[in-house]
Design an enzyme around this catalytic site. Structure first.
Site, PDB file in Angstrom:
ATOM      1  N   ASP A  87       0.713  -1.330   0.040  1.00  0.00           N
ATOM      2  CA  ASP A  87       0.024  -0.026  -0.117  1.00  0.00           C
ATOM      3  C   ASP A  87       1.051   1.114   0.149  1.00  0.00           C
ATOM      4  O   ASP A  87       1.609   1.422   0.831  1.00  0.00           O
ATOM      5  CB  ASP A  87      -0.600   0.099   1.227  1.00  0.00           C
ATOM      6  N   TYR A 121      -1.597  10.303  -3.333  1.00  0.00           N
ATOM      7  CA  TYR A 121      -1.954  11.071  -4.216  1.00  0.00           C
ATOM      8  C   TYR A 121      -0.783  12.280  -3.806  1.00  0.00           C
ATOM      9  O   TYR A 121      -0.388  12.945  -4.621  1.00  0.00           O
ATOM     10  CB  TYR A 121      -3.345  11.839  -4.144  1.00  0.00           C
ATOM     11  N   ARG A 178       0.050  14.901   8.737  1.00  0.00           N
ATOM     12  CA  ARG A 178      -0.618  14.071   9.625  1.00  0.00           C
ATOM     13  C   ARG A 178       0.117  14.379  11.116  1.00  0.00           C
ATOM     14  O   ARG A 178      -0.587  14.250  11.913  1.00  0.00           O
ATOM     15  CB  ARG A 178      -0.288  12.674   9.250  1.00  0.00           C
ATOM     16  N   ASP A 192      -3.609   2.323  -5.290  1.00  0.00           N
ATOM     17  CA  ASP A 192      -2.174   2.249  -4.801  1.00  0.00           C
ATOM     18  C   ASP A 192      -1.820   0.847  -3.815  1.00  0.00           C
ATOM     19  O   ASP A 192      -1.131   0.894  -3.214  1.00  0.00           O
ATOM     20  CB  ASP A 192      -2.121   3.601  -3.570  1.00  0.00           C
ATOM     21  N   GLU A 193      -2.863  -0.083  -4.129  1.00  0.00           N
ATOM     22  CA  GLU A 193      -2.690  -1.308  -3.358  1.00  0.00           C
ATOM     23  C   GLU A 193      -2.494  -2.407  -4.415  1.00  0.00           C
ATOM     24  O   GLU A 193      -3.200  -2.441  -5.498  1.00  0.00           O
ATOM     25  CB  GLU A 193      -3.697  -1.265  -2.416  1.00  0.00           C
TER      26      GLU A 193
HETATM   27  P1  TTP Z   1      -5.064   5.330   0.935  1.00  0.00           P
HETATM   28  O1  TTP Z   1      -4.246   4.282   0.648  1.00  0.00           O
HETATM   29  O2  TTP Z   1      -6.380   4.982   1.766  1.00  0.00           O
HETATM   30  O3  TTP Z   1      -4.654   6.446   1.572  1.00  0.00           O
HETATM   31  P2  TTP Z   1      -3.138   7.088   1.172  1.00  0.00           P
HETATM   32  O4  TTP Z   1      -2.282   6.122   0.204  1.00  0.00           O
HETATM   33  O5  TTP Z   1      -3.395   8.347   0.653  1.00  0.00           O
HETATM   34  O6  TTP Z   1      -2.511   7.047   2.799  1.00  0.00           O
HETATM   35  P3  TTP Z   1      -1.798   5.813   3.502  1.00  0.00           P
HETATM   36  O7  TTP Z   1      -0.372   6.161   3.732  1.00  0.00           O
HETATM   37  O8  TTP Z   1      -2.557   5.885   4.923  1.00  0.00           O
HETATM   38  O9  TTP Z   1      -1.999   4.531   2.745  1.00  0.00           O
HETATM   39  O10 TTP Z   1      -5.798   5.783  -0.459  1.00  0.00           O
HETATM   40  C1  TTP Z   1      -4.954   6.002  -1.515  1.00  0.00           C
HETATM   41  C2  TTP Z   1      -5.599   7.046  -2.296  1.00  0.00           C
HETATM   42  O11 TTP Z   1      -6.814   7.186  -2.632  1.00  0.00           O
HETATM   43  C3  TTP Z   1      -5.364   8.448  -1.516  1.00  0.00           C
HETATM   44  O12 TTP Z   1      -3.898   8.805  -1.588  1.00  0.00           O
HETATM   45  C4  TTP Z   1      -6.014   9.108  -2.032  1.00  0.00           C
HETATM   46  C5  TTP Z   1      -7.347   8.250  -2.817  1.00  0.00           C
HETATM   47  N1  TTP Z   1      -8.666   8.256  -1.769  1.00  0.00           N
HETATM   48  C6  TTP Z   1      -9.820   8.862  -2.417  1.00  0.00           C
HETATM   49  O13 TTP Z   1      -9.717   9.303  -3.377  1.00  0.00           O
HETATM   50  N2  TTP Z   1     -10.753   8.818  -1.404  1.00  0.00           N
HETATM   51  C7  TTP Z   1     -10.809   8.336  -0.070  1.00  0.00           C
HETATM   52  O14 TTP Z   1     -11.527   8.465   0.507  1.00  0.00           O
HETATM   53  C8  TTP Z   1      -9.616   7.626   0.229  1.00  0.00           C
HETATM   54  C9  TTP Z   1      -9.512   7.201   1.482  1.00  0.00           C
HETATM   55  C10 TTP Z   1      -8.384   7.815  -0.470  1.00  0.00           C
HETATM   56 MG    MG Z   2      -2.076   4.131   0.636  1.00  0.00          MG
END
Ligand code: TTP
Ligand code: MG
Length: 620
Positions: free
Chosen positions: A25, A30, A62, A117-118
């Protein structure tokens, strides 16, 4: 666990330790992409905004208490120096997402994308090969270990997961070195556990889970919503049964759960609650639909609907071009607001669209496609909304679905046909700038993947995105000594088409001069016909509209024309579109031949290799 659950399920179901799954992940995805674009932002608190929502923020922000999915106004209050960038244009995020997935495919062909992103990667094979080689590091864990490691399982999973952790570390290293992206990773023996353990150490860290830590991990989850596939509705149902924690879910009898949710769902939930998951890593295909939605306070006029749909359609075309496939249907979604009940609900309708609207050349459309599609969209809209009565909409969405691949691989007969087509009455959507795209709910957004309603999949595939990209670099696999073979090579994937085209070549012999269309196998006839019918450049020329019959002038005896080097009897038997194409190719070739012959470099009249012409040239 209570009795009835034990009786209905094989105790090993979904909980064997044979596999090694890595879940990756990306950190503040973004925001990371934005920081890669503008490195000055790295040290500053950064938020990515879609409309008035902060979809993510970097880890500097954060630290000030800013969180994902906060209102921008709240985030600003917490961190006045927060820098905001617009994140509605997903293009760069998608590009990076594709690159990440491609990089991971170097380690295993079993890579499943979840959102942007996963990724899940099944590295079982690579682990086995590594352990088979004289690899010495079999019992070293890279990164963190979740929970208890004192009691060990004797099935060999300890070594496997250790090697898995080293592979995960190598993946993260390569993602950082080659793409500049930092990620978290979770390593476990199934998808559920790999995903859950991944987020236990953030950012830019990795965690491995051995069987002894499973129980603690499950019981430490906040609530049932942490399980994949449990959305708002399912959690409400569970709530009505008095279940909000994982422990309560583990302890409830199967029967009431089954009554409330059905047997399949009930059983799956019970298994998930104890960390058992038999879902395999499915290599990500392309999404089943590609759509865009736009939400707003109020739309009450048909003209506003048309304007919105026009904008949506134009932007959707960009995604379609990226995807490269031909859609077979278009779907319109509206969210109606009911004044009396103050309740909104969605409704969708879809209809088929002719593939002739889409040129064989990726990235282009005939100029009238947009208007025709918009007409279809408005017809669908009228099926949902009776405009003679007042209406109040809060969302409009347009999506393409029922995709089929463009049949233009090297081995496909279409490639013979497409090669020589020069006509392009086109709009090139690739030239449309994506910047400044308004706030839109893209169906590829994280939300789509994260809140997959009552289905118990990790993501709603219909919303996930995957773009065609150049082939990944050759596998380095220098991490381990054993060589790893991809189960499916690019050429393997092409094989059905290759087989067909070689059938055509073989059946014609050498030198190939004549072919009777009617003697070709049904499959080949069909493919030729399909190819022709999906070539709007030809159908346009023939004056074939979506529903109209073909212009008959080509088959009229009076106007009968035939390339001079083609057997007229054979030519007459061919479908009209093919006749037209042959005529075109012949005329072009004649010109080319003339040019080349003048410079005495080429055999006059010799058809280009692989050209469909060579199959119908008469033995003169
Ligand atoms: P996530 O993997 O949930 O968050 P992240 O990568 O930004 O942060 P983390 O370090 O906690 O993993 O989501 C991936 C991307 O998806 C995030 O950068 C922005 C987008 N996104 C949305 O568009 N809507 C949402 O509700 C969420 C949670 C994320
Ligand atoms: Mg992420």
């Amino acid at each position: 666990m209570e009795d009835d659950f034990d009786h209905t399920l094989d105790s090993n179901y979904g909980s064997s330790h044979d596999k090694v799954i890595v879940h990756l992940d990306a950190d503040c995805f973004y925001a990371q992409v934005e920081m890669l674009k503008n490195p000055e932002l790295r040290t500053l608190p950064l938020g990515v905004q879609q409309k008035n929502l902060l979809v993510t923020c970097n880890y500097v922000a954060r630290q000030c208490g800013v969180k994902k999915c906060m209102l921008v106004s709240d985030a600003k209050r917490l961190c006045p120096s927060l820098i905001l960038v617009k994140g509605e244009d997903l293009y760069d995020y998608r590009q990076m997402s594709t690159k990440m997935t491609l990089l991971l495919q170097k380690f295993s062909p079993l890579v499943e994308k979840l959102g942007l992103d996963e990724n899940f990667v099944d590295v079982t094979q690579l682990v086995a090969e590594t352990l088979k080689s004289d690899f010495a590091g079999g019992r070293n864990v890279e990164g963190h270990v979740y929970g208890d490691t004192t009691s060990m399982c004797d099935c060999g999973c300890y070594e496997r997961l250790c090697v898995g952790s080293q592979i995960a570390s190598e993946m993260r290293k390569q993602l950082k070195e080659e793409l500049g992206v930092t990620c978290c990773a979770g390593v476990a023996y199934n998808k559920l556990l790999a995903k859950l353990v991944c987020s236990t150490h953030k950012p830019n860290q990795q965690t491995t889970l051995f069987p002894a830590g499973v129980s603690a991990l499950m019981l430490n989850l906040n609530n049932v919503r942490s399980l994949p596939g449990i959305g708002h509705r399912t959690s409400e149902i569970l709530q009505s049964l008095g279940i909000s924690s994982i422990e309560q879910l583990q302890n409830i009898n199967l029967e009431p759960l089954e009554q409330a949710l059905g047997r399949t769902m009930a059983e799956r939930l019970k298994k998930l609650s104890v960390g058992a998951d038999d879902m395999v890593v499915k290599p990500s295909g392309k999404p089943q639909s590609i759509g865009l939605e736009d939400g707003f306070r109020k739309i009450t006029l048909e003209s506003e609907v048309k304007d919105k749909c026009e904008v949506l359609l134009q932007r959707l075309m960009i995604l379609l071009v990226e995807d490269g496939r031909i859609p077979g249907a278009i779907r319109v979604t509206v969210r109606k607001y009911d004044n009396s009940s103050r309740y909104s609900h969605r409704e969708s309708r879809q209809c088929n669209i002719p593939s002739s609207l889409f040129l064989p050349k990726v990235g282009t459309l005939p100029s009238n496609a947009h208007d025709k599609l918009l007409t279809s969209i408005m017809k669908l809209f009228h099926k949902i909304i009776d405009i003679s009565k007042p209406f109040h909409l809060t969302l409009l969405g347009v999506a393409f679905t029922k995709f089929h691949e463009r049949n233009t691989g090297k081995g496909s007969i279409t490639s013979f046909l497409v090669k020589d087509i020069s006509v392009q009455s086109v709009m090139n959507f690739q030239n449309i700038s994506l910047h400044g795209v308004e706030a839109m709910e893209c169906s590829s957004s994280k939300n789509a993947g994260k809140q997959s309603g009552s289905t118990l999949n990790y993501a709603d595939k219909s919303g996930s995105e995957s773009e065609p990209e150049p082939s990944p670099k050759k596998t380095r696999a220098d991490f381990c000594r054993g060589s790893r073979k991809r189960s499916l090579t690019e050429s393997d994937k092409d094989s059905p088409n290759k087989h067909r085209s070689s059938e055509l070549r073989l059946s014609t012999g050498e030198p190939i001069n004549e072919v009777d269309f009617s003697k070709l196998s049904d499959g080949i006839q069909e493919e030729l016909m399909e190819s022709c019918m999906s070539l709007p450049s030809l159908t346009d020329k023939l004056g074939i509209s979506d529903n109209s019959s073909p212009n008959t002038s080509m088959s009229s005896e009076d106007n009968f024309q035939c390339p001079s080097n083609v057997d007229p009897t054979v030519f007459r038997e061919l479908p009209q579109e093919l006749q037209l194409e042959l005529m075109e190719s012949w005329q072009t070739k004649d010109r080319e031949t003339l040019k080349v012959a003048n410079s005495s470099k080429c055999l006059p009249g010799k058809p280009k290799q692989n050209s469909i012409l060579k199959y119908v040239i008469s033995k003169k």
